[in-house]
Design a protein around this motif. Structure first.
Motif, PDB file in Angstrom:
ATOM      1  N   GLN A  35      -8.063   5.047  14.819  1.00  0.00           N
ATOM      2  CA  GLN A  35      -7.452   3.743  14.547  1.00  0.00           C
ATOM      3  C   GLN A  35      -7.317   3.621  13.033  1.00  0.00           C
ATOM      4  N   VAL A  36      -6.178   3.148  12.594  1.00  0.00           N
ATOM      5  CA  VAL A  36      -5.933   2.986  11.158  1.00  0.00           C
ATOM      6  C   VAL A  36      -5.491   1.560  10.890  1.00  0.00           C
ATOM      7  N   GLU A  37      -6.130   0.932   9.919  1.00  0.00           N
ATOM      8  CA  GLU A  37      -5.711  -0.404   9.495  1.00  0.00           C
ATOM      9  C   GLU A  37      -5.266  -0.340   8.047  1.00  0.00           C
ATOM     10  N   GLN A  38      -4.156  -0.942   7.748  1.00  0.00           N
ATOM     11  CA  GLN A  38      -3.598  -0.909   6.400  1.00  0.00           C
ATOM     12  C   GLN A  38      -3.440  -2.334   5.907  1.00  0.00           C
ATOM     13  N   ARG A  39      -3.799  -2.518   4.625  1.00  0.00           N
ATOM     14  CA  ARG A  39      -3.627  -3.841   4.033  1.00  0.00           C
ATOM     15  C   ARG A  39      -3.331  -3.734   2.546  1.00  0.00           C
ATOM     16  N   PRO A  40      -2.655  -4.691   1.949  1.00  0.00           N
ATOM     17  CA  PRO A  40      -2.107  -5.877   2.607  1.00  0.00           C
ATOM     18  C   PRO A  40      -0.764  -5.545   3.259  1.00  0.00           C
ATOM     19  N   PRO A  41      -0.271  -6.373   4.129  1.00  0.00           N
ATOM     20  CA  PRO A  41       1.061  -6.132   4.701  1.00  0.00           C
ATOM     21  C   PRO A  41       2.189  -6.381   3.691  1.00  0.00           C
ATOM     22  N   HIS A  42       1.938  -7.297   2.764  1.00  0.00           N
ATOM     23  CA  HIS A  42       2.915  -7.588   1.717  1.00  0.00           C
ATOM     24  C   HIS A  42       2.189  -7.660   0.387  1.00  0.00           C
TER      25      HIS A  42
ATOM     26  N   ILE B   2      -3.052  -0.347  -2.443  1.00  0.00           N
ATOM     27  CA  ILE B   2      -2.891  -0.434  -0.991  1.00  0.00           C
ATOM     28  C   ILE B   2      -4.051   0.336  -0.365  1.00  0.00           C
ATOM     29  N   ILE B   3      -4.630  -0.228   0.681  1.00  0.00           N
ATOM     30  CA  ILE B   3      -5.833   0.356   1.276  1.00  0.00           C
ATOM     31  C   ILE B   3      -5.645   0.603   2.766  1.00  0.00           C
ATOM     32  N   CYS B   4      -6.142   1.727   3.211  1.00  0.00           N
ATOM     33  CA  CYS B   4      -6.208   2.026   4.639  1.00  0.00           C
ATOM     34  C   CYS B   4      -7.648   2.354   5.012  1.00  0.00           C
ATOM     35  N   THR B   5      -8.073   1.845   6.143  1.00  0.00           N
ATOM     36  CA  THR B   5      -9.361   2.237   6.699  1.00  0.00           C
ATOM     37  C   THR B   5      -9.122   2.942   8.026  1.00  0.00           C
ATOM     38  N   TYR B   6      -9.962   3.914   8.313  1.00  0.00           N
ATOM     39  CA  TYR B   6      -9.787   4.709   9.524  1.00  0.00           C
ATOM     40  C   TYR B   6     -11.123   4.814  10.240  1.00  0.00           C
TER      41      TYR B   6
ATOM     42  N   VAL C  40       8.488   0.174   1.246  1.00  0.00           N
ATOM     43  CA  VAL C  40       7.378   0.048   2.187  1.00  0.00           C
ATOM     44  C   VAL C  40       6.555   1.334   2.106  1.00  0.00           C
ATOM     45  N   TYR C  41       5.257   1.197   2.027  1.00  0.00           N
ATOM     46  CA  TYR C  41       4.349   2.330   1.900  1.00  0.00           C
ATOM     47  C   TYR C  41       3.500   2.447   3.161  1.00  0.00           C
ATOM     48  N   PHE C  42       3.358   3.690   3.634  1.00  0.00           N
ATOM     49  CA  PHE C  42       2.563   3.957   4.832  1.00  0.00           C
ATOM     50  C   PHE C  42       1.489   4.987   4.511  1.00  0.00           C
ATOM     51  N   CYS C  43       0.291   4.744   5.006  1.00  0.00           N
ATOM     52  CA  CYS C  43      -0.691   5.821   5.002  1.00  0.00           C
ATOM     53  C   CYS C  43      -0.586   6.567   6.333  1.00  0.00           C
TER      54      CYS C  43
ATOM     55  N   VAL D 227      -1.597   9.514  12.884  1.00  0.00           N
ATOM     56  CA  VAL D 227      -1.663   8.067  13.062  1.00  0.00           C
ATOM     57  C   VAL D 227      -1.242   7.412  11.758  1.00  0.00           C
ATOM     58  N   PHE D 228      -0.250   6.542  11.839  1.00  0.00           N
ATOM     59  CA  PHE D 228       0.253   5.856  10.653  1.00  0.00           C
ATOM     60  C   PHE D 228      -0.342   4.455  10.549  1.00  0.00           C
ATOM     61  N   GLY D 229      -0.544   4.002   9.337  1.00  0.00           N
ATOM     62  CA  GLY D 229      -0.836   2.590   9.114  1.00  0.00           C
ATOM     63  C   GLY D 229       0.405   1.768   9.406  1.00  0.00           C
ATOM     64  N   SER D 230       0.226   0.453   9.404  1.00  0.00           N
ATOM     65  CA  SER D 230       1.323  -0.441   9.786  1.00  0.00           C
ATOM     66  C   SER D 230       2.284  -0.728   8.632  1.00  0.00           C
ATOM     67  N   GLY D 231       1.972  -0.236   7.442  1.00  0.00           N
ATOM     68  CA  GLY D 231       2.894  -0.379   6.322  1.00  0.00           C
ATOM     69  C   GLY D 231       2.571  -1.536   5.406  1.00  0.00           C
ATOM     70  N   THR D 232       2.899  -1.352   4.120  1.00  0.00           N
ATOM     71  CA  THR D 232       2.769  -2.400   3.108  1.00  0.00           C
ATOM     72  C   THR D 232       4.111  -2.521   2.398  1.00  0.00           C
ATOM     73  N   ARG D 233       4.664  -3.721   2.434  1.00  0.00           N
ATOM     74  CA  ARG D 233       5.940  -3.946   1.737  1.00  0.00           C
ATOM     75  C   ARG D 233       5.625  -4.373   0.309  1.00  0.00           C
TER      76      ARG D 233
END
Lengths: 111, 112
Positions: B3-10, B21-25, B87-90, B101-107
Motif C-alpha cells: 500500500q502506498v500513500e502519497q501526500r500532499p495531493p496538491h 512530496i512524501i510517500c509512505t509504503y 503531477v508527480y507520482f512515486c 504500486v503508484f502513489g495517487s499523485g501530487t499536483r
C-alpha cells in the motif's frame, strides 16, 4: 534509444461499442502494462504481461480484454464502452532491470 | 499487498522555494523506488530511481530520501521553477515483483 507508441491518441466511442487500443515498443522489454488514469487521479492497473502470450489481471480488469501476440505489442480492448466514460489509458513497458517507460496515452471519450 | 500513500495531493509554491512530496509504503521487502513527472497531456516521465540500499540521491536539483525504518520516500525540488509544475507520482516495486504500486499523485504548481 527506443520508443513506445500508443494508438490512437484520441478515441471517441459510442455506448456499448467494443474499442481497441494499441501499444508498440521497440525496447525489447519483456513486461508490458496497461493503466487507466481518471482525471486528477492516480494510475490503476488493468492488465500486464510478462512475456509474449502471457496475460495477468490487474486490479481493474473487469470490462477489459488484453492481447500480447508479439513481444513488441500489447493491445487492450474495452469490451463494452460505458456512456460518459472519460479516461486516459497509459501503456508502459520495462524489463526486470529497468524503469518503466510510458507511452503518451490514449484519451477515451464515450458519448 | 503493498500500500502506498502519497501526500500532499496538491502543493503550491513560489519560484525558488522548495517543494517536498512524501510517500509512505507498507512492505519492508520493497526493492526499488521511483519518482515520475507527468506534464499535461503526456505520459509519465522518469525522474529518478533508487534501490532500497540507498538513503539519499541527488540529481539536477532533485533530492530523493529513503527512510527504510519509517518506510518513507520523499522527493525534494530544492529550487522550484514554473517548468516544474506537473503531477508527480512515486512508484514502489516489491522484491521480485512485476506489479509496481503508484502513489495517487501530487499536483505541483510553481508560480513566478
Amino acid at each position: 534509444g527506443g520508443i513506445i507508441t500508443q494508438t490512437p491518441k484520441f478515441l471517441i466511442g459510442q455506448e456499448g461499442q467494443k474499442l481497441t487500443l494499441k501499444c508498440q515498443q521497440n525496447f525489447n522489454h519483456d513486461t508490458m502494462y496497461w493503466y487507466r488514469q481518471d482525471s486528477g487521479k492516480g494510475l490503476r492497473l488493468i492488465y500486464y504481461s510478462i512475456t509474449e502470450n502471457d496475460l495477468q489481471k490487474g486490479d481493474l480488469s473487469e470490462g477489459y480484454d488484453a492481447s500480447r501476440e508479439k513481444k513488441s505489442s500489447f493491445s487492450l480492448t474495452v469490451t463494452s464502452a460505458q456512456k460518459n466514460e472519460m479516461a486516459v489509458f497509459l501503456c508502459a513497458s520495462r524489463d526486470r532491470a529497468s524503469d518503466y517507460t510510458f507511452g503518451s496515452g490514449t484519451r477515451l471519450l464515450v458519448i | 499487498g503493498e500500500q502506498v500513500e502519497q501526500r500532499p495531493p496538491h502543493l503550491s509554491v513560489r519560484e525558488g522555494d522548495s517543494a517536498i512530496i512524501i510517500c509512505t509504503y507498507t512492505d519492508s521487502a520493497t526493492a526499488y523506488f521511483s519518482w515520475y513527472k507527468q506534464e499535461a497531456g503526456a505520459g509519465l516521465q522518469l525522474l529518478m530511481s533508487v534501490l532500497s540500499n540507498v538513503d539519499r540521491k541527488e540529481e539536477q536539483g532533485l533530492t530523493v530520501l529513503l527512510n527504510k525504518k519509517d518506510k518513507r520516500l520523499s522527493l525534494n525540488l530544492t529550487a522550484a521553477h514554473p517548468g516544474d509544475s506537473a503531477v508527480y507520482f512515486c512508484a514502489v516495486i516489491p522484491t521480485g515483483g512485476y506489479k509496481v504500486v503508484f502513489g495517487s499523485g501530487t499536483r505541483l504548481l510553481v508560480s513566478p
